[in-house]
Design an enzyme around this catalytic site. Structure first.
Site, PDB file in Angstrom:
ATOM      1  N   GLU A 302     -30.432  11.428 -11.034  1.00 41.00           N
ATOM      2  CA  GLU A 302     -29.017  11.711 -11.316  1.00 41.00           C
ATOM      3  C   GLU A 302     -28.443  12.812 -10.426  1.00 41.00           C
ATOM      4  OE1 GLU A 302     -28.905  12.297 -15.563  1.00 41.00           O
ATOM      5  OE2 GLU A 302     -29.403  10.205 -15.981  1.00 41.00           O
ATOM      6  N   GLU A 404     -32.299   1.173 -16.581  1.00 41.76           N
ATOM      7  CA  GLU A 404     -32.297   1.730 -17.938  1.00 41.76           C
ATOM      8  C   GLU A 404     -31.270   0.997 -18.809  1.00 41.76           C
ATOM      9  OE1 GLU A 404     -31.850   5.990 -17.981  1.00 41.76           O
ATOM     10  OE2 GLU A 404     -33.065   6.258 -16.178  1.00 41.76           O
TER      11      GLU A 404
END
Length: 527
Positions: A302, A404
């Site tokens: 991220e 995810e």
């Protein structure tokens, strides 16, 4: 198995033959436009021609100062939108296309980092939430006033049937097979956690369905070194033993997580020099311990949204991370991984162009950038936008994984399952997607957002969707006879196959592997 010679063979073709066959079949049964996967990542001196020759924008829309007024749009259609954008009054800006309805709802349907002096391609889409007239307009991320120039705009509607037809076409043009599929070559899996250890029922349920896994938290720095210098890989080792024993491929998630909230507390308090040493030790420790175990490493998770390491260690911190990991484990593919890329275009930190820019930045610095991870934590999915972003990301030529996938728990279980099926069908059918991971590790309290099963391993609605699609995306057992020329063809999915051939008193068994490719594959079996 008959033949005019003493030698007989089984001939299986991939791609070229099946593409021709399916195209002919669909041409007879399909009415409407074919989806155009074109996408462009480079800023160009001149815009390309509009997709679909402009679609309905050339017929049923009214050009207004800030965009288009659209009449008679349908809530039952999926709309693909694209245009070229250039700005004046700033060097660059994120430009978002938004659709607003007469009941004041407004949604981002696509974004692009536009520049002054050249044209940038915006591609997106939407499903209308309410009927009536709509306004399609463009908004800048900059506070100052800039001029937005739009060219080659296109809006093309597709019915659900047309959209599904295109998905099925892309799924079925993958390969041809023989006889019995014993494993799939497409990685489809889920997150697992320490809760699967010692739980035979959970392990059996998981292994029956999935050929890939990722550890939910057990490999993260805060889990393996909660206190400085006290490294503990016990849980990660046990999970590796489980996946290795069951021949399940595993993603390495993650070496660093750029969000300070999920960085060990002791790391936050280090001096810059101490932090540099700590990151070196972290890479040497975890990467060397698991060298060869993971198919991927999420090097710094991220990093589009957070900048802890670059702020502390300099703007080339991530480049150094990638270089060092590559040096320690050169065979593992190194990934970026981030959220709100395919889920929405409202997040300015993770627009498709921001992601592409980061990939190109690392590549130009010499990083061994190997793959694109798109998390996919969805609320109500915008499937046309998802496809448009995958089209554009695919121009980088890197494998894309949905890493995810889940649906927000604000929805009831049946709604979650419906949205999950939409996302999985779109991901599996897209030629640029090489693997799919669900974020559904089971705990006593449930799952992060969405569970596939209850604690007694009875499927929930989302689990039923997964099982249905896994059955649908496997070839199963096929039987038949060769023709007068000794050839035999099948439709099928990528993977490993056992072939049994019997002719008179001769019997041959062999194994075939059908993988992605763009050439016709011919397989010969000698009797």
């Amino acid at each position: 198995m008959s033949s005019s010679t003493n030698s007989s063979y089984v001939l299986m073709k991939m791609l070229v033959w099946i593409c021709f066959f399916i195209s002919c079949y669909l041409a007879d049964s399909y009415e409407g436009p074919w989806y155009d996967s074109s996408a462009y990542t480079k800023c160009q001196e001149h815009p390309e021609a509009p997709l679909y020759n402009g679609g309905i924008l050339k017929e049923s829309s009214q050009k207004i100062e800030s965009g288009y007024r659209l009449e008679n749009l349908s809530q039952d259609a999926k709309y693909s939108f694209s245009c070229w954008i250039k700005i004046k009054g700033a060097n660059s800006a994120v430009i978002r296309a938004r659709i607003s309805t007469d009941n004041s709802t407004s949604s981002c349907i696509g974004s692009v980092i536009a520049k002054c002096g050249c044209w940038s391609f915006l591609k997106g889409g939407f499903v209308l939430q309410s009927s009536g007239f709509s306004i399609l307009n463009f908004q800048s991320s900059r506070e100052e006033t800039i001029e937005i120039l739009v060219a080659s705009a296109s809006l093309q509607p597709f019915t659900d049937q047309q959209w599904r037809m295109h998905q099925e076409y892309r799924i079925n043009t993958g390969a041809l097979i023989a006889v019995r599929q014993i494993s799939t070559n497409f990685p489809f899996g889920s997150a697992i956690a320490k809760t699967i250890l010692g739980n035979a029922r959970y392990q059996k349920w998981f292994v029956k369905r999935f050929n890939a896994a990722v550890f939910e938290n057990e490999l993260k720095w805060y889990a393996t070194e909660h206190d400085q210098g006290k490294v503990n890989y016990t849980l990660a080792d046990q999970l590796i033993s489980f996946t290795r024993a069951n021949q399940i491929r595993v993603r390495g998630h993650n070496i660093f997580w750029d969000d300070p909230m999920y960085t060990p507390g002791w790391v936050l308090n280090l001096t810059n020099a101490e932090l540099h040493k700590a990151t070196e030790l972290r890479i040497l420790s975890v990467v060397n311990r698991y060298k060869g175990e993971f198919i991927h490493w999420d090097v710094n998770n991220e990093l589009l949204h957070f900048h802890f390491y670059e702020q502390r260690l300099g703007p080339d911190a991530n480049l150094r991370f990638f270089e060092r990991v590559q040096r320690e484990d050169p065979r593992t593919t190194l990934f970026l991984n981030d959220f709100n890329v395919i889920e929405t275009c409202d997040d300015l930190s993770s627009t498709v162009d921001a992601y592409i820019s980061k990939v190109e930045e690392l590549r130009s610095g010499g990083a061994a950038m190997g793959g694109i991870g798109l998390e996919g934590h969805f609320s109500k999915p915008n499937i046309p936008l998802m496809r448009a972003i995958l089209d554009k990301m695919g121009r980088l030529g890197l494998p894309i994984w949905l890493t995810e996938i889940d649906i927000n728990s604000n929805f009831d279980q049946h709604t979650q399952a419906g949205y999950l099926e939409e996302v999985l069908r779109e991901g599996f059918s897209h030629p640029n997607v090489n693997g799919i991971m669900l974020w559904t590790a089971l705990h006593r309290y449930g799952c992060y957002q969405m569970c596939l099963t209850d604690n007694n391993f009875h499927n929930l609605p989302a689990g039923d969707v997964v099982d249905k699609l896994l059955r649908e995306w496997r070839t199963g057992v096929l039987r038949g006879k060769t023709d007068a020329h000794g050839s035999y063809t099948f439709d099928g999915f990528l993977g490993e196959y056992k072939v049994h051939v019997k002719h008179r008193n001769k019997f041959v068994k062999t194994t075939l592997f059908l993988q992605q490719g763009h050439e016709t594959g011919h397989f010969y079996i000698q009797l």
